[in-house]
Design an enzyme around this catalytic site. Structure first.
Site, PDB file in Angstrom:
ATOM      1  N   HIS A  72       7.469 -10.917 -49.609  1.00 24.17           N
ATOM      2  CA  HIS A  72       7.923 -11.667 -48.434  1.00 24.17           C
ATOM      3  C   HIS A  72       8.167 -10.742 -47.250  1.00 24.17           C
ATOM      4  O   HIS A  72       8.673  -9.639 -47.418  1.00 24.17           O
ATOM      5  CB  HIS A  72       9.220 -12.420 -48.750  1.00 24.17           C
ATOM      6  CG  HIS A  72       8.990 -13.662 -49.552  1.00 24.17           C
ATOM      7  ND1 HIS A  72       9.907 -14.671 -49.631  1.00 24.17           N
ATOM      8  CD2 HIS A  72       7.936 -14.053 -50.303  1.00 24.17           C
ATOM      9  CE1 HIS A  72       9.430 -15.639 -50.402  1.00 24.17           C
ATOM     10  NE2 HIS A  72       8.244 -15.282 -50.826  1.00 24.17           N
ATOM     11  N   TYR A 200      18.534 -19.177 -46.026  1.00 18.59           N
ATOM     12  CA  TYR A 200      19.991 -19.096 -46.106  1.00 18.59           C
ATOM     13  C   TYR A 200      20.552 -20.129 -45.126  1.00 18.59           C
ATOM     14  O   TYR A 200      20.289 -20.021 -43.927  1.00 18.59           O
ATOM     15  CB  TYR A 200      20.482 -17.718 -45.688  1.00 18.59           C
ATOM     16  CG  TYR A 200      20.197 -16.606 -46.691  1.00 18.59           C
ATOM     17  CD1 TYR A 200      21.136 -16.259 -47.657  1.00 18.59           C
ATOM     18  CD2 TYR A 200      18.999 -15.891 -46.660  1.00 18.59           C
ATOM     19  CE1 TYR A 200      20.892 -15.237 -48.563  1.00 18.59           C
ATOM     20  CE2 TYR A 200      18.749 -14.861 -47.567  1.00 18.59           C
ATOM     21  CZ  TYR A 200      19.700 -14.538 -48.514  1.00 18.59           C
ATOM     22  OH  TYR A 200      19.461 -13.521 -49.410  1.00 18.59           O
ATOM     23  N   PRO A 292      26.584 -12.049 -54.106  1.00 13.55           N
ATOM     24  CA  PRO A 292      25.120 -12.123 -54.165  1.00 13.55           C
ATOM     25  C   PRO A 292      24.433 -12.449 -52.838  1.00 13.55           C
ATOM     26  O   PRO A 292      23.206 -12.437 -52.771  1.00 13.55           O
ATOM     27  CB  PRO A 292      24.869 -13.243 -55.187  1.00 13.55           C
ATOM     28  CG  PRO A 292      26.089 -14.085 -55.128  1.00 13.55           C
ATOM     29  CD  PRO A 292      27.225 -13.173 -54.816  1.00 13.55           C
ATOM     30  N   LYS A 296      21.855  -7.667 -53.301  1.00 17.28           N
ATOM     31  CA  LYS A 296      21.865  -6.226 -53.516  1.00 17.28           C
ATOM     32  C   LYS A 296      22.144  -5.789 -54.960  1.00 17.28           C
ATOM     33  O   LYS A 296      21.898  -4.630 -55.317  1.00 17.28           O
ATOM     34  CB  LYS A 296      22.932  -5.567 -52.610  1.00 17.28           C
ATOM     35  CG  LYS A 296      22.572  -5.579 -51.152  1.00 17.28           C
ATOM     36  CD  LYS A 296      21.482  -4.568 -50.838  1.00 17.28           C
ATOM     37  CE  LYS A 296      20.708  -4.930 -49.600  1.00 17.28           C
ATOM     38  NZ  LYS A 296      19.299  -5.165 -49.785  1.00 17.28           N
ATOM     39  N   TYR A 384      18.865  -5.591 -45.363  1.00 19.23           N
ATOM     40  CA  TYR A 384      18.298  -6.523 -46.339  1.00 19.23           C
ATOM     41  C   TYR A 384      17.142  -5.896 -47.113  1.00 19.23           C
ATOM     42  O   TYR A 384      17.051  -6.038 -48.340  1.00 19.23           O
ATOM     43  CB  TYR A 384      17.839  -7.813 -45.636  1.00 19.23           C
ATOM     44  CG  TYR A 384      17.676  -8.965 -46.587  1.00 19.23           C
ATOM     45  CD1 TYR A 384      18.769  -9.759 -46.944  1.00 19.23           C
ATOM     46  CD2 TYR A 384      16.446  -9.250 -47.164  1.00 19.23           C
ATOM     47  CE1 TYR A 384      18.633 -10.799 -47.849  1.00 19.23           C
ATOM     48  CE2 TYR A 384      16.297 -10.292 -48.066  1.00 19.23           C
ATOM     49  CZ  TYR A 384      17.397 -11.061 -48.401  1.00 19.23           C
ATOM     50  OH  TYR A 384      17.270 -12.085 -49.307  1.00 19.23           O
TER      51      TYR A 384
HETATM   52  C1  PHB Z   1      17.529 -15.421 -55.853  1.00 19.30           C
HETATM   53  O1  PHB Z   1      16.348 -15.683 -55.630  1.00 19.30           O
HETATM   54  O2  PHB Z   1      18.019 -15.545 -56.992  1.00 19.30           O
HETATM   55  C2  PHB Z   1      18.395 -14.932 -54.748  1.00 19.30           C
HETATM   56  C3  PHB Z   1      17.865 -14.799 -53.478  1.00 19.30           C
HETATM   57  C4  PHB Z   1      18.670 -14.326 -52.457  1.00 19.30           C
HETATM   58  C5  PHB Z   1      19.998 -14.019 -52.700  1.00 19.30           C
HETATM   59  C6  PHB Z   1      20.514 -14.144 -53.976  1.00 19.30           C
HETATM   60  C7  PHB Z   1      19.718 -14.609 -55.011  1.00 19.30           C
HETATM   61  O3  PHB Z   1      20.785 -13.566 -51.702  1.00 19.30           O
END
Ligand code: PHB
Ligand code: APR
Length: 390
Positions: A72, A200, A292, A296, A384
């Site tokens: 991505h 997000y 989460p 990270k 990120y």
């Molecule tokens: C996930 O795909 O499990 C995932 C993606 C982004 C995050 C946390 C978990 O910030």
């Protein structure tokens, strides 16, 4: 039994450490409490920094990751029905790869076993001894028998709920902790992702996240109250809430499908310092937990063991102790950078119970700043995708 490095825990940290040591000609044995099937099926995180992918590639365990991982180049931030893309690769030259943590675990177990490595599953009663001397040992039970693994050093890679951290006397460790007034409900759904990139979403109803695992599997999360029983979240309510929190004003639609797996995980920040006590080295979740939101956790575990494998290899090769002595401080710089980023991103997107109108306005101002300032977006992006030098 005797080995050079005794490793407790067959998560990403323990397995990768064992593999990297093998590549350096150092022997290890991995002791894991759960079954192979259990660790291979456990649905966990899924975002790999480019540096993590490159390390797995250099270690020769990225064949399936290269074929099945989803590369991505951006992420989307959503609030108030509007979407804003953060173009990670344009801003940093780097990308992320989506590949489930349990897939990394499967690949590493296979690589260890093919190379004749020893991974013992379903061991119990792990106890550490002699950490202050130079002949530590791990006692445990396997197949109904008491066993002892003598080693030169012990790597505690047994996650947040493991036993290794408690083997450090309380006076010899400092703990830094933060609890959050919410948890994440995560679901895996058998439906094609509704977005090409991770989304997000900050909504008045709370945070939601749209991620994926493959062209046929969507991974979704909802902010929920801490300690909320999963029984209060039947599938219909989960979809309803996801639809409401992810909704946009431009006709985007969230596709629904059968939910294959769901679970609630509490959210915390945690760091133990130092990460070493005598002959014990604590790596990954055993030493630190980040919320989460910044994705990270697995990347930090990988960074810890990369540096540890190099330091142990140098020690075995030349007797040099400098890299081992510097290990904890080296790792903690990256850990605290990730704590800062993860707590910041958590605060940016979640709704805390006591938040007032002022707090919401500040949150909105931060999201607006990210959407209008390249400097602000670049700061998010470089954290990120993962900072190379911390
Ligand atoms: C996930 O795909 O499990 C995932 C993606 C982004 C995050 C946390 C978990 O910030
Ligand atoms: N004895 C042996 N094994 C144990 C014990 C014990 N007493 N306690 C725990 N374990 C095992 C667990 O069953 C697990 O397989 O240690 C392993 C730890 O693995 P992880 O929890 O995956 O931790 P780590 O390898 O540090 O990876 C960190 O996991 O939670 C995610 O977000 C986190 O992605 C990050 C990653």
């Amino acid at each position: 039994m005797r080995t050079q490095v005794g490793i407790v825990g067959a998560g990403p940290a323990g397995l990768l450490l064992s593999h990297l040591l093998h590549l350096e000609g150092v022997d290890s044995v991995v002791l894991e409490a759960r079954s192979r099937d259990h660790v291979e099926q456990r649905v966990r995180a899924g975002v790999l920094e480019q540096g993590t992918v490159e390390l797995l590639e250099a270690a020769g365990v990225a064949g399936r990751l290269r074929r099945q991982g989803m590369v991505h180049h951006g992420i989307e931030l959503r609030s108030g029905g509007r979407r804003h893309r953060v173009p990670l690769t344009d801003l940093t030259g780097r990308s992320i790869t989506i590949y489930g943590q349990q897939e990394v675990v499967k690949d590493l177990i296979q690589a260890r076993l093919e190379a004749g490595g020893q991974v013992l599953f379903e061991v119990s009663d792990v106890r550490l001894e002699g950490l202050d001397g130079d002949r530590p040992a791990i006692r445990f039970r396997a197949a109904g028998q008491d066993q002892e693994l003598a080693c030169d050093v012990v790597a505690g890679c047994d996650g947040f709920h493991g036993v290794c951290r408690d083997a450090v006397p309380e006076a010899a460790r400092a703990v830094f902790e933060r609890a959050y007034p919410f948890a994440w409900l995560g679901v895996l759904a058998a439906v094609a992702p509704s977005s090409e990139e991770i989304v997000y979403a900050a909504s008045d109803r709370g945070f939601a996240l749209h991620s994926m695992r493959s062209p046929e599997l969507t991974r979704l999360y909802l902010q929920v109250d801490p300690d909320e029983p999963i029984e209060r979240w039947p599938d219909g309510r989960i979809w309803e809430e996801l639809q409401a929190r992810l909704a946009t004003d431009d006709g985007w639609a969230l596709e629904e499908g059968p939910i294959l797996d769901k679970g609630i995980t509490g959210m915390r920040s945690f760091v133990v310092e130092p990460m070493r006590h005598g002959r014990l080295f604590l790596a990954g979740d055993a030493a630190h937990i980040v919320p989460p939101t910044g994705a990270k956790g697995m990347n930090l575990a990988v960074a810890d063991v990369r540096v540890l494998a190099e330091a142990l290899a140098a020690w075995y090769r030349t007797g040099a102790t400098g890299p081992l002595e510097a290990w904890s401080a080296t790792c903690l710089r990256r850990v605290w950078r990730a704590q800062d980023f993860s707590t910041w991103m958590t605060g940016l997107l979640h709704r805390a119970p006591g938040d007032d109108a002022f707090q919401r306005r500040v949150q909105q101002a931060r999201l607006d700043y990210l959407a209008t300032s390249e400097a602000a977006a670049r700061s998010l992006a470089e954290n990120y995708v993962g900072l190379e030098r911390v």
